[in-house]
Write a protein that holds these residues in place. Structure first.
Motif, PDB file in Angstrom:
ATOM      1  N   GLY A 171       0.796  -1.229   0.000  1.00 41.70           N
ATOM      2  CA  GLY A 171       0.000   0.000   0.000  1.00 41.70           C
ATOM      3  C   GLY A 171       0.826   1.275   0.000  1.00 41.70           C
ATOM      4  O   GLY A 171       0.291   2.369   0.109  1.00 41.70           O
ATOM      5  N   ASN A 172       2.134   1.115  -0.092  1.00 44.54           N
ATOM      6  CA  ASN A 172       2.993   2.300  -0.173  1.00 44.54           C
ATOM      7  C   ASN A 172       2.878   2.930  -1.559  1.00 44.54           C
ATOM      8  O   ASN A 172       2.832   2.220  -2.562  1.00 44.54           O
ATOM      9  N   ILE A 173       2.871   4.242  -1.562  1.00 46.35           N
ATOM     10  CA  ILE A 173       2.725   4.964  -2.832  1.00 46.35           C
ATOM     11  C   ILE A 173       4.051   5.616  -3.183  1.00 46.35           C
ATOM     12  O   ILE A 173       4.702   6.245  -2.337  1.00 46.35           O
ATOM     13  N   LYS A 174       4.422   5.447  -4.419  1.00 46.34           N
ATOM     14  CA  LYS A 174       5.658   6.039  -4.924  1.00 46.34           C
ATOM     15  C   LYS A 174       5.313   6.808  -6.197  1.00 46.34           C
ATOM     16  O   LYS A 174       4.541   6.338  -7.022  1.00 46.34           O
ATOM     17  N   PHE A 175       5.891   8.011  -6.302  1.00 52.20           N
ATOM     18  CA  PHE A 175       5.649   8.833  -7.489  1.00 52.20           C
ATOM     19  C   PHE A 175       6.940   8.946  -8.289  1.00 52.20           C
ATOM     20  O   PHE A 175       8.025   9.071  -7.736  1.00 52.20           O
ATOM     21  N   SER A 176       6.794   8.898  -9.589  1.00 56.67           N
ATOM     22  CA  SER A 176       7.918   9.171 -10.483  1.00 56.67           C
ATOM     23  C   SER A 176       7.381  10.014 -11.631  1.00 56.67           C
ATOM     24  O   SER A 176       6.183  10.031 -11.893  1.00 56.67           O
ATOM     25  N   ARG A 177       8.285  10.709 -12.252  1.00 61.28           N
ATOM     26  CA  ARG A 177       7.818  11.560 -13.363  1.00 61.28           C
ATOM     27  C   ARG A 177       8.712  11.376 -14.577  1.00 61.28           C
ATOM     28  O   ARG A 177       9.886  11.040 -14.446  1.00 61.28           O
ATOM     29  N   ALA A 178       8.115  11.619 -15.699  1.00 57.94           N
ATOM     30  CA  ALA A 178       8.864  11.551 -16.953  1.00 57.94           C
ATOM     31  C   ALA A 178       9.782  12.769 -17.036  1.00 57.94           C
ATOM     32  O   ALA A 178       9.606  13.762 -16.323  1.00 57.94           O
ATOM     33  N   GLU A 179      10.761  12.682 -17.903  1.00 60.00           N
ATOM     34  CA  GLU A 179      11.670  13.817 -18.088  1.00 60.00           C
ATOM     35  C   GLU A 179      10.893  15.010 -18.636  1.00 60.00           C
ATOM     36  O   GLU A 179       9.961  14.853 -19.415  1.00 60.00           O
ATOM     37  N   THR A 180      11.328  16.186 -18.203  1.00 60.45           N
ATOM     38  CA  THR A 180      10.649  17.395 -18.687  1.00 60.45           C
ATOM     39  C   THR A 180      10.898  17.558 -20.184  1.00 60.45           C
ATOM     40  O   THR A 180      11.900  17.089 -20.723  1.00 60.45           O
ATOM     41  N   GLN A 181       9.960  18.228 -20.817  1.00 60.75           N
ATOM     42  CA  GLN A 181      10.060  18.516 -22.244  1.00 60.75           C
ATOM     43  C   GLN A 181       9.819  20.002 -22.472  1.00 60.75           C
ATOM     44  O   GLN A 181       9.068  20.640 -21.724  1.00 60.75           O
ATOM     45  N   THR A 182      10.432  20.524 -23.494  1.00 59.12           N
ATOM     46  CA  THR A 182      10.206  21.909 -23.878  1.00 59.12           C
ATOM     47  C   THR A 182       9.183  21.920 -25.006  1.00 59.12           C
ATOM     48  O   THR A 182       9.369  21.256 -26.032  1.00 59.12           O
ATOM     49  N   VAL A 183       8.086  22.632 -24.790  1.00 59.70           N
ATOM     50  CA  VAL A 183       7.022  22.723 -25.793  1.00 59.70           C
ATOM     51  C   VAL A 183       6.561  24.171 -25.894  1.00 59.70           C
ATOM     52  O   VAL A 183       6.805  24.986 -25.005  1.00 59.70           O
ATOM     53  N   SER A 184       5.858  24.467 -26.965  1.00 59.20           N
ATOM     54  CA  SER A 184       5.310  25.819 -27.120  1.00 59.20           C
ATOM     55  C   SER A 184       3.976  25.923 -26.390  1.00 59.20           C
ATOM     56  O   SER A 184       3.325  24.921 -26.113  1.00 59.20           O
ATOM     57  N   LEU A 185       3.582  27.144 -26.102  1.00 60.10           N
ATOM     58  CA  LEU A 185       2.275  27.364 -25.481  1.00 60.10           C
ATOM     59  C   LEU A 185       1.153  26.877 -26.395  1.00 60.10           C
ATOM     60  O   LEU A 185       0.141  26.369 -25.929  1.00 60.10           O
ATOM     61  N   LEU A 186       1.345  27.008 -27.700  1.00 58.84           N
ATOM     62  CA  LEU A 186       0.346  26.536 -28.655  1.00 58.84           C
ATOM     63  C   LEU A 186       0.223  25.006 -28.588  1.00 58.84           C
ATOM     64  O   LEU A 186      -0.879  24.464 -28.656  1.00 58.84           O
ATOM     65  N   GLU A 187       1.349  24.326 -28.412  1.00 52.71           N
ATOM     66  CA  GLU A 187       1.333  22.862 -28.347  1.00 52.71           C
ATOM     67  C   GLU A 187       0.594  22.341 -27.117  1.00 52.71           C
ATOM     68  O   GLU A 187       0.034  21.252 -27.151  1.00 52.71           O
ATOM     69  N   ILE A 188       0.590  23.111 -26.031  1.00 48.64           N
ATOM     70  CA  ILE A 188      -0.128  22.639 -24.839  1.00 48.64           C
ATOM     71  C   ILE A 188      -1.584  23.108 -24.826  1.00 48.64           C
ATOM     72  O   ILE A 188      -2.288  22.890 -23.854  1.00 48.64           O
ATOM     73  N   GLY A 189      -2.012  23.734 -25.925  1.00 50.29           N
ATOM     74  CA  GLY A 189      -3.435  24.020 -26.074  1.00 50.29           C
ATOM     75  C   GLY A 189      -3.870  25.452 -25.784  1.00 50.29           C
ATOM     76  O   GLY A 189      -5.058  25.726 -25.757  1.00 50.29           O
ATOM     77  N   ILE A 190      -2.937  26.359 -25.558  1.00 54.15           N
ATOM     78  CA  ILE A 190      -3.330  27.760 -25.363  1.00 54.15           C
ATOM     79  C   ILE A 190      -3.535  28.365 -26.749  1.00 54.15           C
ATOM     80  O   ILE A 190      -2.617  28.425 -27.556  1.00 54.15           O
ATOM     81  N   MET A 191      -4.754  28.786 -27.009  1.00 54.63           N
ATOM     82  CA  MET A 191      -5.120  29.287 -28.334  1.00 54.63           C
ATOM     83  C   MET A 191      -5.445  30.783 -28.265  1.00 54.63           C
ATOM     84  O   MET A 191      -5.995  31.247 -27.265  1.00 54.63           O
ATOM     85  N   PRO A 192      -5.148  31.511 -29.325  1.00 48.44           N
ATOM     86  CA  PRO A 192      -5.550  32.919 -29.358  1.00 48.44           C
ATOM     87  C   PRO A 192      -7.061  33.031 -29.515  1.00 48.44           C
ATOM     88  O   PRO A 192      -7.706  32.111 -30.019  1.00 48.44           O
ATOM     89  N   THR A 193      -7.601  34.129 -29.069  1.00 50.14           N
ATOM     90  CA  THR A 193      -9.034  34.377 -29.249  1.00 50.14           C
ATOM     91  C   THR A 193      -9.230  35.203 -30.510  1.00 50.14           C
ATOM     92  O   THR A 193      -8.507  36.164 -30.748  1.00 50.14           O
ATOM     93  N   PHE A 194     -10.195  34.817 -31.300  1.00 53.46           N
ATOM     94  CA  PHE A 194     -10.544  35.556 -32.509  1.00 53.46           C
ATOM     95  C   PHE A 194     -11.868  36.266 -32.263  1.00 53.46           C
ATOM     96  O   PHE A 194     -12.751  35.724 -31.608  1.00 53.46           O
ATOM     97  N   TYR A 195     -11.996  37.490 -32.764  1.00 52.85           N
ATOM     98  CA  TYR A 195     -13.213  38.275 -32.602  1.00 52.85           C
ATOM     99  C   TYR A 195     -13.709  38.729 -33.960  1.00 52.85           C
ATOM    100  O   TYR A 195     -12.944  38.841 -34.908  1.00 52.85           O
ATOM    101  N   GLN A 196     -14.999  39.017 -34.008  1.00 59.36           N
ATOM    102  CA  GLN A 196     -15.548  39.645 -35.208  1.00 59.36           C
ATOM    103  C   GLN A 196     -16.618  40.637 -34.787  1.00 59.36           C
ATOM    104  O   GLN A 196     -17.199  40.516 -33.711  1.00 59.36           O
ATOM    105  N   PHE A 197     -16.858  41.620 -35.631  1.00 61.23           N
ATOM    106  CA  PHE A 197     -17.911  42.587 -35.365  1.00 61.23           C
ATOM    107  C   PHE A 197     -19.257  41.926 -35.614  1.00 61.23           C
ATOM    108  O   PHE A 197     -19.476  41.349 -36.677  1.00 61.23           O
ATOM    109  N   ARG A 198     -20.131  41.974 -34.643  1.00 58.95           N
ATOM    110  CA  ARG A 198     -21.482  41.462 -34.838  1.00 58.95           C
ATOM    111  C   ARG A 198     -22.373  42.564 -35.372  1.00 58.95           C
ATOM    112  O   ARG A 198     -23.236  42.338 -36.191  1.00 58.95           O
ATOM    113  N   GLU A 199     -22.154  43.775 -34.881  1.00 64.47           N
ATOM    114  CA  GLU A 199     -22.912  44.915 -35.388  1.00 64.47           C
ATOM    115  C   GLU A 199     -22.139  46.197 -35.099  1.00 64.47           C
ATOM    116  O   GLU A 199     -21.300  46.231 -34.216  1.00 64.47           O
ATOM    117  N   ALA A 200     -22.412  47.212 -35.866  1.00 66.44           N
ATOM    118  CA  ALA A 200     -21.809  48.522 -35.660  1.00 66.44           C
ATOM    119  C   ALA A 200     -22.869  49.567 -35.966  1.00 66.44           C
ATOM    120  O   ALA A 200     -23.607  49.454 -36.934  1.00 66.44           O
TER     121      ALA A 200
END
Length: 155
Positions: free
Chosen positions: A54-83
């Motif tokens: 019942g002992n718990i042990k944690f291990s982790r994979a080696e860190t990786q360098t990724v872009s913010l886009l690769e981890i799912g952070i997306m820019p927001t797009f807007y459009q004019f609905r009315e003016a």
């Protein structure tokens, strides 16, 4: 402008909205590029192992360098609905004639001349101008998000 055709006034409004929409789209595209170039370190996996006692042990994979886009952070797009643009002005119809064809044509013109005179002579006027633009977020372009696949290496 003291006098402008109503058609030109509508065209100028449409061109102003188109220019603003282009600036919004460029801003979102630049944000996508910035997100793709911004690198962060992540831990791709944390493994929790429970042994027979019942002992718990944690291990982790080696860190990786990724872009913010690769981890799912997306820019927001807007459009004019009315003016909406409201301007105090006089509207009048002007008749013109084509010299070559002798065809007469009526045109709708907007003028602020009377409003300007009222202001100059301190006449009581109620003049209001209002510009309203409603922007709404819209889904990102379908191809901006990278395709994601998970594969297993057989070792």
């Amino acid at each position: 402008m003291a006098n402008v055709s109503f058609g030109d006034l509508v065209r100028m409004l449409a061109e102003g909205i188109a220019d603003a929409q282009l600036a919004l789209d460029r801003s979102s595209a630049e944000m996508a590029l910035e997100l793709a170039q911004s690198q962060v370190e992540i831990v791709p996996a944390i493994i929790e192992t429970v042994d027979a006692d019942g002992n718990i042990k944690f291990s982790r994979a080696e860190t990786q360098t990724v872009s913010l886009l690769e981890i799912g952070i997306m820019p927001t797009f807007y459009q004019f609905r009315e003016a909406t643009v409201e301007v105090s002005m006089d509207v009048h119809i002007v008749e013109s004639e084509n010299e070559q064809t002798k065809q007469k044509r009526l045109g709708l013109f907007a003028s602020t001349r009377e409003v300007q005179l009222d202001r100059r002579f301190n006449r009581e006027t109620r003049v209001a101008s209002r510009l309203t633009a409603v922007l709404v977020p819209v889904p990102s372009p379908i191809r901006i998000e990278p395709e994601r696949r998970t594969t297993r290496e057989d070792g």
